[in-house]
Motif scaffolding. Structure first.
Motif, PDB file in Angstrom:
ATOM      1  N   ILE A  32       1.014  -1.327  -0.038  1.00 46.07           N
ATOM      2  CA  ILE A  32      -0.095   0.265   0.198  1.00 46.07           C
ATOM      3  C   ILE A  32       0.984   1.141   0.118  1.00 46.07           C
ATOM      4  O   ILE A  32       2.038   1.218   0.934  1.00 46.07           O
ATOM      5  N   THR A  33       0.403   2.287  -0.882  1.00 44.59           N
ATOM      6  CA  THR A  33       1.054   3.427  -0.725  1.00 44.59           C
ATOM      7  C   THR A  33      -0.137   4.448  -0.489  1.00 44.59           C
ATOM      8  O   THR A  33      -1.163   4.445  -1.426  1.00 44.59           O
ATOM      9  N   CYS A  34       0.185   5.317   0.467  1.00 46.18           N
ATOM     10  CA  CYS A  34      -1.114   6.298   0.524  1.00 46.18           C
ATOM     11  C   CYS A  34      -0.509   7.550   1.534  1.00 46.18           C
ATOM     12  O   CYS A  34       0.489   7.508   1.758  1.00 46.18           O
ATOM     13  N   TYR A  35      -1.511   8.728   1.499  1.00 45.27           N
ATOM     14  CA  TYR A  35      -0.900   9.574   2.424  1.00 45.27           C
ATOM     15  C   TYR A  35      -1.949  10.188   3.594  1.00 45.27           C
ATOM     16  O   TYR A  35      -3.225   9.907   3.382  1.00 45.27           O
ATOM     17  N   LEU A  36      -1.212  10.705   4.362  1.00 46.71           N
ATOM     18  CA  LEU A  36      -1.831  11.072   5.662  1.00 46.71           C
ATOM     19  C   LEU A  36      -2.223  12.513   5.245  1.00 46.71           C
ATOM     20  O   LEU A  36      -1.467  13.443   5.339  1.00 46.71           O
ATOM     21  N   ASP A  37      -3.513  12.722   5.094  1.00 50.38           N
ATOM     22  CA  ASP A  37      -3.873  14.307   4.603  1.00 50.38           C
ATOM     23  C   ASP A  37      -4.253  14.732   5.677  1.00 50.38           C
ATOM     24  O   ASP A  37      -4.423  16.140   5.818  1.00 50.38           O
ATOM     25  N   VAL A  38      -4.706  14.178   7.131  1.00 50.39           N
ATOM     26  CA  VAL A  38      -4.998  15.014   8.022  1.00 50.39           C
ATOM     27  C   VAL A  38      -4.233  15.028   9.038  1.00 50.39           C
ATOM     28  O   VAL A  38      -3.389  13.959   9.606  1.00 50.39           O
ATOM     29  N   ASN A  39      -3.822  16.263   9.778  1.00 45.56           N
ATOM     30  CA  ASN A  39      -2.454  16.134  10.459  1.00 45.56           C
ATOM     31  C   ASN A  39      -2.617  15.625  11.846  1.00 45.56           C
ATOM     32  O   ASN A  39      -1.619  14.806  12.228  1.00 45.56           O
ATOM     33  N   LEU A  73       3.104   7.476   3.050  1.00 43.60           N
ATOM     34  CA  LEU A  73       3.373   5.897   3.761  1.00 43.60           C
ATOM     35  C   LEU A  73       3.523   5.134   2.666  1.00 43.60           C
ATOM     36  O   LEU A  73       2.616   4.991   2.026  1.00 43.60           O
ATOM     37  N   THR A  74       4.942   4.655   2.401  1.00 42.38           N
ATOM     38  CA  THR A  74       4.857   3.404   1.866  1.00 42.38           C
ATOM     39  C   THR A  74       6.058   2.615   2.212  1.00 42.38           C
ATOM     40  O   THR A  74       7.221   3.507   2.379  1.00 42.38           O
TER      41      THR A  74
END
Length: 233
Positions: free
Chosen positions: A131-138, A165-166
């Motif tokens: 999985i590759t993803c992004y933490l959009d909320v701080n 995150l990956t």
């Protein structure tokens, strides 16, 4: 005497003949005039009708052409509209340029107990394999139990937006379960963490030890663990 009467009779006959001839001539003339009038009126009416028909057809044709022009104009407006739709579509696609947002169930979490700042828990988040993803909320949503008094308040420390995150990349957040000096508080063995307030799949994490919870606080996500030591400023 007889000769006079004969002469008078002859004159009367001649006069009657003349009247009859005159009447016939007049009638003939009248018929001719009527015929002439009819013949002259017919070309006039034909000419008038022809002229009127010509005007009608010539005026109708430009009008139809003008309507067709209006239709073309409408078509070009539609094309412009579709162009605007395309732009808005590409605008929406812009967000996907940095990848999908992380859901809580996309990540693996670990919790460690730290001694700094009177003691706190450090949570490390890492994307699951593949999985590759992004933490959009701080700031994560953190709570101990289901009561409102167990919800951790954000303190605004750290913070990067977004965090990718990956693979081996990780993000940290710090949770202080107790910020009061009194002996009050409730004990919990687990903490609930989610990436947003309305996340449908929050994670319940086992704590390394039993926490005494009273007015807990939580930091923002950060790739620098030193920024996630929770303190009240």
């Amino acid at each position: 005497m007889r000769s006079r009467l004969a002469a008078r009779s002859a004159r009367l006959v001649l006069a009657a003949a003349a009247v009859t001839a005159l009447a016939a001539t007049t009638t003939a003339c009248n018929n001719d005039d009527t015929a002439d009038a009819g013949s002259s009126a017919t070309p006039s009416a034909a000419a008038s009708a022809g002229s009127s028909g010509s005007d009608t057809s010539s005026s109708d044709t430009p009008s139809a052409g003008s309507s067709a022009g209006g239709s073309n104009s409408s078509g070009s407006t539609d094309k412009t509209g579709s162009g605007e739709d395309d732009k808005s579509g590409s605008g929406d696609g812009g967000k996907s340029g940095y990848g999908q947002s992380c859901g809580t169930n996309d990540l693996d979490f670990t919790v460690t107990s730290e001694s700094q700042a009177g003691g706190y828990y450090q949570v490390t988040a890492k994307a699951k394999s593949g999985i590759t993803c992004y933490l959009d909320v701080n700031t994560p949503s953190v709570s101990f139990g289901s009561g409102a008094d167990g919800v951790a308040s954000p303190v605004g420390q750290g913070g990067e937006d977004p965090i990718k995150l990956t693979g081996s990349a990780v993000a940290y957040t710090g949770i202080s379960p107790k910020t009061t000096k009194s002996n009050a508080g409730k004990e919990f063995e687990n903490v609930i963490i989610a990436l947003t307030d309305n996340d449908p799949n929050p994670a319940e994490l086992k704590l390394p030890d039993t926490a005494n919870v009273d007015k807990p606080i939580v930091t923002n996500w950060s790739t620098n663990r030193a920024e996630t030591v929770p303190v009240i400023v």
